[in-house]
Design a protein around this motif. Structure first.
Motif: not given
Length: 313
Positions: A176, A181, A257
């Motif tokens: 993140p 991201a 992610l």
């Protein structure tokens, strides 16, 4: 050698049964034979094993020490005897299995448990390799069986291989905190090339090494295992494709992610491989079991984890 297994067995029986008479009955001998064996043992070792000052002979401290160490020798001798018998039946002394880091070792634990039940006497050894290193472990005879080998089977080395499983769950993942991201998707290759990619070093020494998912002139961080790759990406030290079954927990808990990219890494087929003409019983058992009983390896659980993560968006 003044210390015989027969004498140690007699000493063990006397201590276990509590008397020469009962020990003689257990060993199908007459009491005088055991008395002679113990007296000869004392004479050969020049020690007092029994204190005969009372009505019943009891072990001296030296006798107790001899009993303890003698029992360990008897256990070892029994193990050697059983192992040699198994070898005579075709079981290997040791079997070394090389596995690719794509294969979590936990997937093999059920197989090991079932193999233990065979009581073969074969000692198992596992070594982790990456990419060409799995094949090379077979070629160099550092391993007898390969689990999770990928790519084409090297020719000219007498290797045999069968398809095992297909790994389809590769995702491009970033921490993140990484600059990518929040980048717009799908990420173009030109953008990916600007950022360091984490790669797992091919452990092969002689075969041509393989590199997957690296753009020309892209900065790289080379790590020894897939677990290290996932950890480095969780720490924001680089990006790259990771197998979903290894990164699922980090994705569910928000430490990684999933990002869509222009060129998603394709699935790969993993193989089980071995050297032709070397089918010992342990090798054949493990090879055939891994090929036939895939549900026991935990692969279904890995697939379920992938579906859960993918479904969470």
């Amino acid at each position: 050698m003044r210390l015989s297994l027969e004498a140690l067995q007699a000493l063990d029986a006397i201590a276990t049964e509590g008397s020469f008479a009962k020990a003689a009955e257990l060993l199908h001998k007459v009491p005088s034979a055991l008395t002679y064996t113990m007296q000869k043992l004392e004479s050969d070792l020049d020690v007092s094993i029994f204190d005969r000052s009372g009505k019943r002979a009891v072990l001296t401290p030296i006798g107790v020490a001899l009993l303890e160490q003698g029992r360990e020798l008897l256990r070892q001798a029994d193990g050697v005897e059983r192992r040699i018998k198994r070898l005579g039946q075709g079981w290997e002394t040791t079997l070394t299995v090389a596995y690719d880091g794509l294969v979590p070792f936990e997937w093999m634990l059920p197989m090991i448990r079932l193999f233990d039940a065979q009581q073969s006497g074969t000692r198992l050894k596992f070594v982790e390799e990456t990419l060409g290193g799995v094949w090379e472990a077979l070629i160099d005879r550092r391993a007898d069986l390969a689990v999770g080998a990928s790519g084409e089977t090297p020719t000219g080395f007498g290797l045999l291989a069968r398809d095992w499983i297909s790994i389809e769950g590769f995702v491009f993942a970033v921490a993140p905190s990484h600059v990518l991201a929040n980048a717009k998707e799908p990420l173009p290759l030109s953008e990916l090339a600007k950022h360091r990619v984490v790669v797992v070093s091919d452990t092969s020494r002689r075969l041509e090494g393989r590199t997957i998912g690296v753009q020309p002139a892209q900065d790289t961080l080379s790590v020894p295992t897939l677990a290290a790759k996932v950890a480095a990406q969780v720490a924001g030290l680089g990006v790259g494709h990771v197998p979903l079954h290894l990164a699922a927990v980090h994705i569910r808990e928000g430490r990684l992610l999933i990002k869509k990219v222009e060129e998603q890494r394709t699935s790969g087929t993993l193989k089980i491989a071995w050297r032709g003409g070397e089918d010992g019983k342990a090798l054949a058992w493990i090879r055939d079991h891994m090929l036939a009983a895939r549900t026991l390896t935990g692969i279904e659980r890995g697939v379920a984890n992938e579906a859960t993560v993918s479904g969470s968006g």
